[in-house]
Design an enzyme around this catalytic site. Structure first.
Site, short mmCIF file in Angstrom:
data_model
loop_
_atom_site.label_atom_id
_atom_site.label_comp_id
_atom_site.label_asym_id
_atom_site.label_seq_id
_atom_site.Cartn_x
_atom_site.Cartn_y
_atom_site.Cartn_z
N GLY A 196 18.81 -6.50 0.70
CA GLY A 196 18.69 -7.93 0.41
C GLY A 196 17.39 -8.39 -0.19
CE1 TYR A 227 -3.99 0.19 11.42
CE2 TYR A 227 -3.37 2.46 10.96
CZ TYR A 227 -4.08 1.32 10.65
OH TYR A 227 -4.88 1.31 9.54
CG ASP A 243 -4.18 -4.93 3.56
OD1 ASP A 243 -5.01 -5.35 4.39
OD2 ASP A 243 -3.94 -3.73 3.40
CG ASP A 258 -1.72 1.23 1.42
OD1 ASP A 258 -1.57 2.16 0.60
OD2 ASP A 258 -2.53 1.27 2.37
CE LYS A 273 -5.76 -6.70 10.83
NZ LYS A 273 -5.32 -6.61 12.23
CG ASP A 331 -7.22 -3.56 1.10
OD1 ASP A 331 -6.22 -3.53 1.85
OD2 ASP A 331 -7.86 -2.54 0.77
#
Ligand code: F6R
Ligand code: MG
Ligand code: MG
Length: 372
Positions: free
Chosen positions: A104, A231, A236, A11, A234, A132
Site C-alpha cells: 500500500g 533498535y 532521521d 538509510d 534513529k 540525520d
C-alpha cells in the site's frame, strides 16, 4: 494546477559505518526513479540527495498523498540501492526496509515520508529539510518559532497576509493508529508549546494556513523503534516547508536553526547533541554526529524543479557551525551523565535492559533499615 510533493527517505547502507551512502548506491536509486518514474510519466520531476547516511527522493506528481504507485516507486528504488549496498559491502545495507513485502504505502515500513498536496502558485517556493542522527521532534522548536514567533518571523507583525497557522500535532507514542490534535496559533500558543516541549512524544505532523485548506508544512513522524520494537537506527526525519507570500519567508524559516538546539540522537541514537545546520550531501563524523540538518530550497513551475539552492551553504552558517561544535564538545564532556544521555525509555540499544536486569538481582535490602 494541483501538485503533490513527496519526500521519501531511508538509510539503506553507507560507507565506513553510518557516514554517507556511496555514489554508486545513489546512482542506482536515481536510475530506478528516472526510468520507472519520470520515464513512465508517473512523476513530473524528482531529485535525489543525501544527508549523513540517508538517501532522500524528492518527487513531484499529480497522484495525491499516500499514493501506492509513488510509494512503491520509492520502495523499489531503495531495494535497488540495497542490492548495490550489499554488493559493495556497505554497512547497514537495507537497514530501514523493515518489512519483506511492500503493501500500500511506505508508512510503518521503515522509510520516512513527508507530503504536501498544493495548488501550485506561479512562483511556488519551498524548502526540503533532511536531518540525520535525530528524531522527528527535532523540527518542533524551529517550526514553532518560524510560524508563531515574531522574534524569528517578522512577517507576523509586518505582513497582513499572515493571520496565524493551524498546527496538527501527533502523539507518536500511540502506535495503534495516528492520534492527532489541531491547535491554532496565536490563540492556543501556550497549548502548542506545552505539547511541543516533549519532542519524543508530541511531534508537528503538519502546519496549515488557519481556516484555509492550504498546507504550509509537513514532517515525517516515523519512530523506528515504535515500528520494530527494538533498535533499528534513529528516525532521521524529513520535512517540507512552503515559503514566501502567505507563508513565512525563507530566511524566517531558517532563522531558528541558528540556535543549534539540543536534540535526541547522536551516538547510538542514545545521546543529546546540538543540531548542526549543514551543507547538502554532508557527512557524519564526531561521535557519530553531531546531529545534522540540511535545507535545500527549490522553485517549481508545473511540477518541474529548478536546481536546489543550498540554504546552509553560506558564510553566516560557518559561524553557527563553530558555535554548535562548541556546544557539542561541552555536552560531550559530561559523557554518560544526566542530560548528556537520553532517559532509559529512549535508549536505542536493548543491551542495557539485560544489563539492568542482571544488576537488579544483585541489589540487597539492608535488613536493619526495614520499616516495621
Ligand atoms: C546512530 C547511528 C550510529 C550507530 C553506531 C553503532 O543513529 O547510526 O551511532 O548506532 O555507529 O552502530 P552499529 O550498532 O550498527 O554497530
Ligand atoms: Mg544509520
Ligand atoms: Mg541516518
Amino acid at each position: 494546477m494541483k501538485i503533490t510533493l513527496s519526500i521519501i527517505k531511508a538509510d539503506i547502507g553507507s560507507i565506513g559505518g553510518h557516514i554517507k551512502p556511496s555514489q554508486k548506491l545513489k546512482e542506482a536509486v536515481n536510475e530506478h526513479v528516472k526510468s520507472k518514474g519520470l520515464g513512465k510519466g508517473l512523476l513530473k520531476d524528482f531529485y535525489i540527495s543525501s544527508t549523513g547516511d540517508d538517501v532522500a527522493i524528492l518527487m513531484s506528481h499529480q497522484k495525491g498523498k499516500l499514493d501506492s504507485d509513488i510509494h512503491k516507486l520509492a520502495w523499489d528504488a531503495f531495494i535497488k540501492g540495497t542490492e548495490v549496498a550489499k554488493s559493495q559491502g556497505l554497512y547497514g545495507a537495507g537497514q530501514d526496509l523493515l518489512k519483506d513485502a511492500f503493501s500500500g504505502n511506505v508508512k510503518g515500513m521503515g522509510p520516512a515520508v513527508a507530503e504536501i498536496e498544493l495548488d501550485e502558485r506561479p512562483n511556488e517556493s519551498f524548502i526540503f529539510f533532511a536531518a540525520d542522527k535525530t528524531d522527528p521532534g527535532a523540527y518542533n522548536l524551529p517550526l514553532y518559532l518560524a510560524f508563531t514567533d515574531p522574534m524569528h518571523n517578522a512577517g507576523l507583525m509586518l505582513s497582513p497576509k499572515m493571520e496565524g497557522f493551524k498546527f496538527i500535532i501527533m502523539d507518536v507514542s500511540h502506535t495503534e493508529a495516528d492520534r492527532v490534535i489541531e491547535l491554532n496559533s496565536p490563540e492556543e500558543l501556550y497549548d502548542i508549546a506545552a505539547l511541543l516541549r516533549d519532542n519524543q512524544r508530541f511531534v508537528v505532523e503538519s502546519i496549515w494556513v488557519k481556516n484555509e485548506d492550504e498546507q504550509a508544512a509537513a514532517v515525517s513522524t516515523t519512530r523506528l523503534h515504535n515500528i520494530a520494537g527494538k533498535y533499528t537506527g534513529k528516525d532521521d526525519p524529513v520535512a517540507l516547508v512552503r515559503v514566501q507570500s502567505d507563508f513565512p519567508a525563507t530566511g524566517e524559516v531558517l532563522s531558528p536553526y541558528s540556535i543549534g538546539h539540543f536534540v535526541a540522537g547522536f551516538m547510538r541514537g542514545s545521546h543529546t547533541g546540538p543540531l548542526m545546520p549543514s551543507k547538502a550531501n554532508s557527512t557524519i563524523s564526531f561521535f557519530d554526529g553531531p546531529p545534522v540538518v540540511t535545507a535545500q530550497a527549490f522553485s517549481m513551475r508545473e511540477g518541474k524543479f529548478t536546481e536546489p539552492a543550498d540554504c546552509f551553504d553560506h558564510p553566516f552558517w560557518e559561524y553557527i557551525r563553530d558555535q554548535v561544535s562548541h556546544k557539542a564538545l561541552e555536552i560531550r564532556r559530561q559523557g554518560f551523565s544526566g542530560c548528556a544521555m537520553l532517559p532509559y525509555s529512549e535508549l536505542e540499544y536493548g543491551g542495557i535492559v539485560e544489563k539492568m536486569k542482571k544488576l537488579d538481582k544483585r541489589f540487597k535490602i539492608k535488613e536493619e533499615t526495614v520499616k516495621v
